[in-house]
Scaffold this active site. Structure first.
Site, PDB file in Angstrom:
ATOM      1  CG  ASP A   1      61.627  36.232  27.681  1.00 50.85           C
ATOM      2  OD1 ASP A   1      62.650  35.531  27.578  1.00 50.85           O
ATOM      3  OD2 ASP A   1      61.158  36.904  26.748  1.00 50.85           O
TER       4      ASP A   1
ATOM      5  CG  ASP B   1      66.388  35.207  21.838  1.00 53.26           C
ATOM      6  OD1 ASP B   1      66.244  34.183  22.526  1.00 53.26           O
ATOM      7  OD2 ASP B   1      65.581  36.167  21.867  1.00 53.26           O
TER       8      ASP B   1
HETATM    9  C1  GLA Z   1      63.359  36.473  23.730  1.00 52.03           C
HETATM   10  C2  GLA Z   1      64.408  36.841  24.791  1.00 52.03           C
HETATM   11  C3  GLA Z   1      64.072  38.199  25.353  1.00 52.03           C
HETATM   12  C4  GLA Z   1      64.063  39.232  24.238  1.00 52.03           C
HETATM   13  C5  GLA Z   1      63.069  38.823  23.154  1.00 52.03           C
HETATM   14  C6  GLA Z   1      63.134  39.728  21.949  1.00 52.03           C
HETATM   15  O1  GLA Z   1      62.101  36.305  24.291  1.00 52.03           O
HETATM   16  O2  GLA Z   1      64.423  35.868  25.809  1.00 52.03           O
HETATM   17  O3  GLA Z   1      65.003  38.578  26.372  1.00 52.03           O
HETATM   18  O4  GLA Z   1      65.359  39.337  23.709  1.00 52.03           O
HETATM   19  O5  GLA Z   1      63.304  37.487  22.727  1.00 52.03           O
HETATM   20  O6  GLA Z   1      62.236  39.375  20.959  1.00 52.03           O
END
Ligand code: GLA
Length: 392
Positions: free
Chosen positions: A225, A170
């Site tokens: 997301d 990430d």
């Molecule tokens: C980010 C990623 C998500 C998830 C969260 C976890 O938002 O894009 O897919 O992994 O972090 O905290």
């Protein structure tokens, strides 16, 4: 951790049929615009077709436990999803203790993962599955746990020693270090371990990652997301489908994990899965498999749809026709067949028709039947999906 909503590009008027005639073939024989062959500086021999599996985050947020992962892995076997191709069991953010240990090593939260990651990997491997884990190319993960920036070699060795098979990496708390530097450091650290580990770049499409992702990892997120709504996956779809020319065997556009089974309508669930399969996207289920009903499991396990996603040619679909929220996508397949998706973005059922020159046979992939023509009354937010055998 971002769960932001995104606007719909849907709407429009339903009820109009469209006919994608010769334009379909013209697109099939031309490279999509901007489809310069990506430079393949990165080749770990993995993900020659898009990775398939499951991840806890969409259904459970940061509330991941060893028990959940074990029970999910069991269900992946008993439900038949493993045998359908869903082999990666991926642990997302929230698995770590709040601090590194005295040697600087990462460690699992002792309450939520009492037996640790190595034992979990052994368990998952014993079921014929593979284990994925999450970290962050920054000082902290999005959930606030220790990040890997500056600790890449140590952490990569740790993951390899535990038997990890997949890393989702990430981009929170990035320390203003350019993405290529941060993602390149972990790419090299993973390679140095000698263990084959699928490398998933999760930087939400920043710095046009699709333009350089194939030199760094096996998949790269194209957007922020996803949420379990039609508006969200529609937006992600539109942002990703234009990037078809950047993806291929070993390196895939990642429109994020599936929201199938997380509260959308049945038509929307099938639409998301079909769009992802057409785009050659990773199919990472994001629902609670331990409680999933038969209908959702059957949708996820649809072998005809999975075969499109996993087609070895690895050419993602292009949008060949889009009028008033009624779309036609086509994807060329390795054996000369063509996958065709009719997608109704509107809130009313609508008739959509497509034809492909030289058609010899048509299989309806959601009804499992042979049909004479690709014309369907497509439900609101729904799809009809076909595999066409052609004389060409
Ligand atoms: C980010 C990623 C998500 C998830 C969260 C976890 O938002 O894009 O897919 O992994 O972090 O905290």
């Amino acid at each position: 951790m971002r769960r932001d909503g995104r606007g719909s590009r849907g709407g429009g008027r339903g009820g109009r049929g469209i006919c994608a005639l010769l334009a379909v073939l013209a697109v099939l024989v031309l490279l999509p615009a901007g489809a310069a062959e990506p430079v393949r500086r990165f080749d770990n021999g993995l993900a020659l077709t898009p990775p398939m599996g499951w991840n806890d985050y969409n259904a459970f947020g940061l509330e991941v436990t060893e028990d959940l992962i074990r029970r999910t892995a069991d269900r992946m076997v008993s439900s038949g999803l493993r045998d359908a191709g869903y082999v990666y069991v991926n642990v997302d953010d929230g698995w770590m203790a709040a601090t590194r240990d005295a040697s600087g090593d990462l460690r699992a939260d002792p309450d939520r993962f009492p037996h640790g990651i190595k034992a979990l990997a052994d368990y998952v491997h014993g079921l014929g599955l593979r284990l994925g884990i999450y970290e962050d190319a920054g000082t902290r993960t999005c959930g606030g746990y220790p990040g890997s920036l500056g600790f890449e070699e140590l952490d990569a060795r740790q993951f390899a020693s535990w038997g990890v098979d997949y890393l989702k990496y990430d981009t929170c708390y990035d320390g203003s270090v350019p993405a290529r530097q941060r993602y390149g450091a972990m790419r090299d650290a993973l390679a140095a371990t000698g263990r084959p580990i699928v490398y998933s770049i999760c930087n939400w499409g920043a710095e046009r990652v699709w333009a350089w992702g194939s030199g760094y990892g096996n998949l790269w997120r194209t957007t922020t997301d996803i949420q379990p709504t039609f508006a969200s996956f529609l937006s992600v779809f539109h942002a990703t489908v234009t990037l078809a020319g950047y993806a291929g065997p070993g390196g895939w556009n990642d429109p994020d994990m599936l929201e199938v089974g997380n509260g959308m309508t049945a038509a929307e669930d099938r639409a998301e899965l079909s769009l992802w399969a057409m785009m050659a996207a990773p199919l990472i289920a994001g629902n609670d498999l331990t409680t999933a009903g038969d209908a959702v499991l059957a949708d996820l396990g649809n072998r005809d749809v999975i075969a499109v996603d996993q087609d070895p040619l690895g050419r993602p679909a292009t949008l060949v026709s889009a009028h008033d929220g009624l779309d036609v996508l086509t994807r060329p397949l390795a054996n000369g067949d063509v996958a065709v998706l009719l997608f109704n973005e509107t809130a009313r059922a609508a008739t959509i028709t497509a034809t492909v020159p030289g058609t010899q046979s048509i299989r309806d992939l959601w009804n499992g039947t042979t049909v004479a023509a690709m014309t369907a009354l497509v439900p609101a937010h729904g799809v009809a999906m076909y595999r066409v055998g052609t004389s060409g």
